[in-house]
Design a protein around this motif. Structure first.
Motif, PDB file in Angstrom:
ATOM      1  N   LEU A 182       4.042   4.994  -4.259  1.00  0.00           N
ATOM      2  CA  LEU A 182       5.211   5.667  -4.837  1.00  0.00           C
ATOM      3  C   LEU A 182       6.485   5.260  -4.099  1.00  0.00           C
ATOM      4  O   LEU A 182       7.514   4.962  -4.724  1.00  0.00           O
ATOM      5  CB  LEU A 182       5.004   7.181  -4.756  1.00  0.00           C
ATOM      6  N   ARG A 183       6.417   5.217  -2.777  1.00  0.00           N
ATOM      7  CA  ARG A 183       7.607   4.853  -1.992  1.00  0.00           C
ATOM      8  C   ARG A 183       8.074   3.440  -2.308  1.00  0.00           C
ATOM      9  O   ARG A 183       9.274   3.177  -2.397  1.00  0.00           O
ATOM     10  CB  ARG A 183       7.298   4.954  -0.487  1.00  0.00           C
ATOM     11  N   LYS A 184       7.135   2.521  -2.473  1.00  0.00           N
ATOM     12  CA  LYS A 184       7.524   1.139  -2.787  1.00  0.00           C
ATOM     13  C   LYS A 184       8.314   1.082  -4.086  1.00  0.00           C
ATOM     14  O   LYS A 184       9.317   0.369  -4.184  1.00  0.00           O
ATOM     15  CB  LYS A 184       6.271   0.260  -2.886  1.00  0.00           C
ATOM     16  N   TYR A 185       7.857   1.835  -5.073  1.00  0.00           N
ATOM     17  CA  TYR A 185       8.565   1.832  -6.359  1.00  0.00           C
ATOM     18  C   TYR A 185       9.957   2.464  -6.204  1.00  0.00           C
ATOM     19  O   TYR A 185      10.957   1.923  -6.696  1.00  0.00           O
ATOM     20  CB  TYR A 185       7.761   2.593  -7.422  1.00  0.00           C
ATOM     21  N   LEU A 186      10.026   3.596  -5.508  1.00  0.00           N
ATOM     22  CA  LEU A 186      11.309   4.273  -5.329  1.00  0.00           C
ATOM     23  C   LEU A 186      12.297   3.396  -4.569  1.00  0.00           C
ATOM     24  O   LEU A 186      13.473   3.299  -4.944  1.00  0.00           O
ATOM     25  CB  LEU A 186      11.099   5.605  -4.594  1.00  0.00           C
ATOM     26  N   VAL A 187      11.829   2.741  -3.509  1.00  0.00           N
ATOM     27  CA  VAL A 187      12.706   1.853  -2.731  1.00  0.00           C
ATOM     28  C   VAL A 187      13.211   0.708  -3.613  1.00  0.00           C
ATOM     29  O   VAL A 187      14.405   0.353  -3.585  1.00  0.00           O
ATOM     30  CB  VAL A 187      11.978   1.313  -1.482  1.00  0.00           C
ATOM     31  N   ALA A 188      12.319   0.134  -4.415  1.00  0.00           N
ATOM     32  CA  ALA A 188      12.705  -0.979  -5.294  1.00  0.00           C
ATOM     33  C   ALA A 188      13.774  -0.569  -6.290  1.00  0.00           C
ATOM     34  O   ALA A 188      14.614  -1.388  -6.696  1.00  0.00           O
ATOM     35  CB  ALA A 188      11.473  -1.510  -6.038  1.00  0.00           C
ATOM     36  N   LYS A 189      13.764   0.703  -6.679  1.00  0.00           N
ATOM     37  CA  LYS A 189      14.730   1.204  -7.664  1.00  0.00           C
ATOM     38  C   LYS A 189      15.888   1.965  -7.015  1.00  0.00           C
ATOM     39  O   LYS A 189      16.722   2.544  -7.713  1.00  0.00           O
ATOM     40  CB  LYS A 189      14.025   2.130  -8.668  1.00  0.00           C
ATOM     41  N   SER A 190      15.935   1.957  -5.682  1.00  0.00           N
ATOM     42  CA  SER A 190      16.993   2.657  -4.926  1.00  0.00           C
ATOM     43  C   SER A 190      17.066   4.138  -5.282  1.00  0.00           C
ATOM     44  O   SER A 190      18.156   4.706  -5.435  1.00  0.00           O
ATOM     45  CB  SER A 190      18.357   1.991  -5.152  1.00  0.00           C
ATOM     46  N   ILE A 191      15.902   4.757  -5.418  1.00  0.00           N
ATOM     47  CA  ILE A 191      15.819   6.191  -5.712  1.00  0.00           C
ATOM     48  C   ILE A 191      15.284   6.900  -4.466  1.00  0.00           C
ATOM     49  O   ILE A 191      14.211   6.562  -3.980  1.00  0.00           O
ATOM     50  CB  ILE A 191      14.881   6.462  -6.904  1.00  0.00           C
ATOM     51  N   PRO A 192      16.018   7.872  -3.928  1.00  0.00           N
ATOM     52  CA  PRO A 192      15.522   8.581  -2.748  1.00  0.00           C
ATOM     53  C   PRO A 192      14.255   9.385  -3.036  1.00  0.00           C
ATOM     54  O   PRO A 192      14.024   9.853  -4.151  1.00  0.00           O
ATOM     55  CB  PRO A 192      16.676   9.530  -2.394  1.00  0.00           C
ATOM     56  N   LEU A 193      13.443   9.548  -1.988  1.00  0.00           N
ATOM     57  CA  LEU A 193      12.310  10.469  -2.011  1.00  0.00           C
ATOM     58  C   LEU A 193      12.720  11.700  -1.207  1.00  0.00           C
ATOM     59  O   LEU A 193      13.143  11.578  -0.051  1.00  0.00           O
ATOM     60  CB  LEU A 193      11.073   9.822  -1.382  1.00  0.00           C
TER      61      LEU A 193
END
Length: 272
Positions: free
Chosen positions: A169-180
């Motif tokens: 999940l973090r990899k996808y969020l980082v790729a899309k510049s979306i914070p967790l």
């Protein structure tokens, strides 16, 4: 307090979670946190505490532009009209003319994602919420929202801590510049007895919980919202920002088992 920039808002990296806080005790906790310097308050329709939080915010007399407030719509209210009604009720209870972030609290199996985000984007266009986002969304659900619907998601709020792996999940969020935004960042108190975290804490004159919290906040694009009702706990969480972990510490934390999920209701999606 360091902020994360996302979809036009500044999201303080450390906030106050308020799940299960109620009534006067909730109001006192939020007033205490605001007095200590917290500027990120997280609530939800389902928590049943927006009213005392609104009262605490009003009493604090902090400039609205300096305060970040997140609330969420419950999964039973995801039809467009129900979202609007829930949103209106939340604003009224909070005594605010807008919130900074409005989230879908949990996905539901019967939800119509395009209709949900059309409604949320209208609320954003109307200036009633500055940004929109999701909570408890899997990578597959996020892909639908981000890539197919093209909704401007400001965060995904999920359980994340030193005993739960969220790498895919973090990899996808980082790729899309979306914070967790990490809820249960202290694994509901489980870190207090962890020997590895306690040993690292001793090295830095910190508690195991402070070590675990700083481990999260050292990660790019991660914010955390630990629940803390007592002023001493709230201050301890703020003081975690001062802890300086080294590579040896991070290696030891990486080696901890990462399969503890504290929040897993029957209606939860199939996790990544």
């Amino acid at each position: 307090m360091e902020n994360l920039q996302t979809q036009g808002i500044d999201l303080p990296r450390l906030g106050l979670g308020t799940f299960r806080m109620q009534g006067d005790a909730c109001r006192a906790a939020v007033e205490s946190a605001l007095g200590l310097g917290y500027r990120h308050i997280d609530t939800a329709e389902m928590y049943g505490n927006e009213e005392p939080i609104g009262a605490a915010i009003a009493a604090a007399k902090i400039a609205r532009k300096d305060l970040h407030v997140t609330t969420k719509v419950w999964q039973e209210n995801l039809a467009p009209d129900a979202i609007r009604n829930a949103f209106d009720a939340s604003l009224k209870k909070l005594h605010l003319d807008h919130v900074d972030l409005y989230l879908v609290h949990w996905p539901s199996r019967s939800m119509n994602l395009p209709a949900i985000f059309e409604t949320l984007m209208k609320l954003k266009e109307e200036g009633r919420t500055r940004a929109i986002g999701v909570a408890n969304f899997t990578t597959a659900l996020l892909k639908t929202v981000v890539e197919d619907i093209r909704a401007p998601i400001a965060c995904n709020q999920v359980e994340y801590h030193a005993m739960l792996d969220q790498t895919p999940l973090r990899k996808y969020l980082v790729a899309k510049s979306i914070p967790l935004v990490a809820y249960c960042p202290l694994a509901q108190g489980r870190f207090a007895t962890d020997e590895t975290l306690a040993r690292i804490g001793d090295k830095h004159d910190a508690t195991a919980a402070q070590v675990a919290l700083k481990w999260l906040l050292d990660q790019d694009g991660v914010a955390a919202i630990p629940k803390a009702s007592r002023p001493e706990s709230q201050k301890a969480n703020l003081d975690a920002l001062k802890v300086k972990l080294d590579d040896e510490d991070r290696k030891a934390i990486a080696a901890l088992p990462k399969d503890t999920r504290c929040v897993n209701p029957g209606f939860a999606p199939a996790w990544d």
